[in-house]
Design a protein around this motif. Structure first.
Motif, mmCIF file in Angstrom:
data_model
loop_
_atom_site.group_PDB
_atom_site.id
_atom_site.type_symbol
_atom_site.label_atom_id
_atom_site.label_comp_id
_atom_site.label_asym_id
_atom_site.label_seq_id
_atom_site.Cartn_x
_atom_site.Cartn_y
_atom_site.Cartn_z
ATOM 1 N N THR A 73 -21.186 12.371 -19.649
ATOM 2 C CA THR A 73 -22.413 12.348 -18.859
ATOM 3 C C THR A 73 -22.569 13.640 -18.066
ATOM 4 O O THR A 73 -23.646 14.245 -18.030
ATOM 5 C CB THR A 73 -22.413 11.135 -17.906
ATOM 6 O OG1 THR A 73 -22.272 9.943 -18.693
ATOM 7 C CG2 THR A 73 -23.686 11.062 -17.097
ATOM 8 N N ASN A 76 -23.546 16.442 -20.368
ATOM 9 C CA ASN A 76 -24.969 16.386 -20.725
ATOM 10 C C ASN A 76 -25.849 16.932 -19.601
ATOM 11 O O ASN A 76 -26.822 17.645 -19.861
ATOM 12 C CB ASN A 76 -25.382 14.952 -21.072
ATOM 13 C CG ASN A 76 -24.882 14.529 -22.430
ATOM 14 O OD1 ASN A 76 -24.596 15.359 -23.290
ATOM 15 N ND2 ASN A 76 -24.785 13.225 -22.638
ATOM 16 N N ILE A 77 -25.489 16.610 -18.360
ATOM 17 C CA ILE A 77 -26.252 17.122 -17.223
ATOM 18 C C ILE A 77 -26.153 18.647 -17.177
ATOM 19 O O ILE A 77 -27.154 19.346 -16.991
ATOM 20 C CB ILE A 77 -25.749 16.492 -15.907
ATOM 21 C CG1 ILE A 77 -26.113 15.004 -15.877
ATOM 22 C CG2 ILE A 77 -26.312 17.213 -14.691
ATOM 23 C CD1 ILE A 77 -25.454 14.229 -14.755
ATOM 24 N N ARG A 79 -25.518 20.674 -19.651
ATOM 25 C CA ARG A 79 -26.265 21.248 -20.785
ATOM 26 C C ARG A 79 -27.753 21.294 -20.486
ATOM 27 O O ARG A 79 -28.432 22.260 -20.823
ATOM 28 C CB ARG A 79 -26.014 20.426 -22.047
ATOM 29 C CG ARG A 79 -24.673 20.682 -22.652
ATOM 30 C CD ARG A 79 -24.511 19.923 -23.937
ATOM 31 N NE ARG A 79 -23.165 20.083 -24.448
ATOM 32 C CZ ARG A 79 -22.619 19.313 -25.342
ATOM 33 N NH1 ARG A 79 -23.301 18.324 -25.864
ATOM 34 N NH2 ARG A 79 -21.387 19.527 -25.763
ATOM 35 N N ARG A 80 -28.269 20.237 -19.874
ATOM 36 C CA ARG A 80 -29.692 20.246 -19.521
ATOM 37 C C ARG A 80 -29.991 21.374 -18.531
ATOM 38 O O ARG A 80 -31.009 22.066 -18.643
ATOM 39 C CB ARG A 80 -30.094 18.900 -18.918
ATOM 40 C CG ARG A 80 -30.212 17.807 -19.938
ATOM 41 C CD ARG A 80 -30.802 16.542 -19.330
ATOM 42 N NE ARG A 80 -30.569 15.435 -20.238
ATOM 43 C CZ ARG A 80 -29.951 14.318 -19.933
ATOM 44 N NH1 ARG A 80 -29.510 14.122 -18.718
ATOM 45 N NH2 ARG A 80 -29.784 13.366 -20.817
ATOM 46 N N GLU A 81 -29.096 21.547 -17.543
ATOM 47 C CA GLU A 81 -29.296 22.627 -16.571
ATOM 48 C C GLU A 81 -29.222 23.985 -17.248
ATOM 49 O O GLU A 81 -30.026 24.871 -16.954
ATOM 50 C CB GLU A 81 -28.252 22.519 -15.462
ATOM 51 C CG GLU A 81 -28.448 21.336 -14.538
ATOM 52 C CD GLU A 81 -27.333 21.175 -13.533
ATOM 53 O OE1 GLU A 81 -26.352 21.955 -13.567
ATOM 54 O OE2 GLU A 81 -27.421 20.250 -12.702
ATOM 55 N N GLU A 82 -28.255 24.157 -18.164
ATOM 56 C CA GLU A 82 -28.154 25.419 -18.911
ATOM 57 C C GLU A 82 -29.413 25.669 -19.722
ATOM 58 O O GLU A 82 -29.905 26.798 -19.784
ATOM 59 C CB GLU A 82 -26.954 25.396 -19.854
ATOM 60 C CG GLU A 82 -25.625 25.624 -19.194
ATOM 61 C CD GLU A 82 -24.481 25.595 -20.197
ATOM 62 O OE1 GLU A 82 -24.733 25.805 -21.404
ATOM 63 O OE2 GLU A 82 -23.346 25.368 -19.772
ATOM 64 N N HIS A 83 -29.916 24.628 -20.347
ATOM 65 C CA HIS A 83 -31.126 24.775 -21.152
ATOM 66 C C HIS A 83 -32.303 25.201 -20.273
ATOM 67 O O HIS A 83 -33.082 26.082 -20.650
ATOM 68 C CB HIS A 83 -31.450 23.450 -21.863
ATOM 69 C CG HIS A 83 -32.637 23.537 -22.752
ATOM 70 N ND1 HIS A 83 -32.626 24.245 -23.934
ATOM 71 C CD2 HIS A 83 -33.884 23.017 -22.629
ATOM 72 C CE1 HIS A 83 -33.820 24.158 -24.499
ATOM 73 N NE2 HIS A 83 -34.602 23.414 -23.735
ATOM 74 N N ALA A 84 -32.405 24.586 -19.090
ATOM 75 C CA ALA A 84 -33.476 24.959 -18.161
ATOM 76 C C ALA A 84 -33.299 26.408 -17.706
ATOM 77 O O ALA A 84 -34.276 27.161 -17.619
ATOM 78 C CB ALA A 84 -33.487 24.009 -16.962
ATOM 79 N N SER A 87 -34.269 28.731 -20.481
ATOM 80 C CA SER A 87 -35.731 28.771 -20.621
ATOM 81 C C SER A 87 -36.351 29.674 -19.564
ATOM 82 O O SER A 87 -37.231 30.489 -19.871
ATOM 83 C CB SER A 87 -36.312 27.361 -20.521
ATOM 84 O OG SER A 87 -35.869 26.567 -21.586
#
Length: 126
Positions: A73, A76-77, A79-84, A87
């Protein structure tokens, strides 16, 4: 009818009667079993506090699975922050690239005027 045909008919009749009697007793047996199952008392379960090695192993396994789920978990959090972040960095890079392209266009437009100004400075001797 000859003797062989009569013998065959007796054999078929005997087999049919054996099957009929067997089916009758089989159906009675099934009915008695179902009635006995209906009449038998329900199974009573009691909670115990006995700890077996299987219980300890299952508890450890459950703890390991919970820890693994927590790690997944968190990953995943992140990874989402890295993706943001990627971007936003990509957007900033595109904006900077556009700004550099505009600057280069302005420099191309101003270049002849800079040459002419340089020539005027050289002519005036200053």
């Amino acid at each position: 009818m000859d003797n062989e045909q009569i013998q065959a008919l007796y054999s078929i009749g005997g087999a049919a009667s054996v099957i009929a009697v067997g089916a009758f007793f089989g159906i009675q047996w099934v009915m008695r079993t179902v009635q006995a199952m209906k009449m038998s008392p329900s199974v009573k379960t009691e909670k115990t506090t006995i700890i077996t090695s299987d219980t300890v192993a299952m508890d450890r396994l459950a703890g390991t699975i919970e820890a693994s789920n927590l790690i997944l978990t968190e990953n995943n959090i992140l990874r989402r922050e890295e993706h943001a972040d990627r971007s936003s960095q990509r957007k900033a890079l595109e904006e900077n690239t556009e700004a550099v392209e505009r600057i280069m266009a302005v420099i191309q437009d101003v270049r002849p005027e800079i040459r002419e100004l340089t020539r005027e400075i050289v002519r005036s001797g200053r």
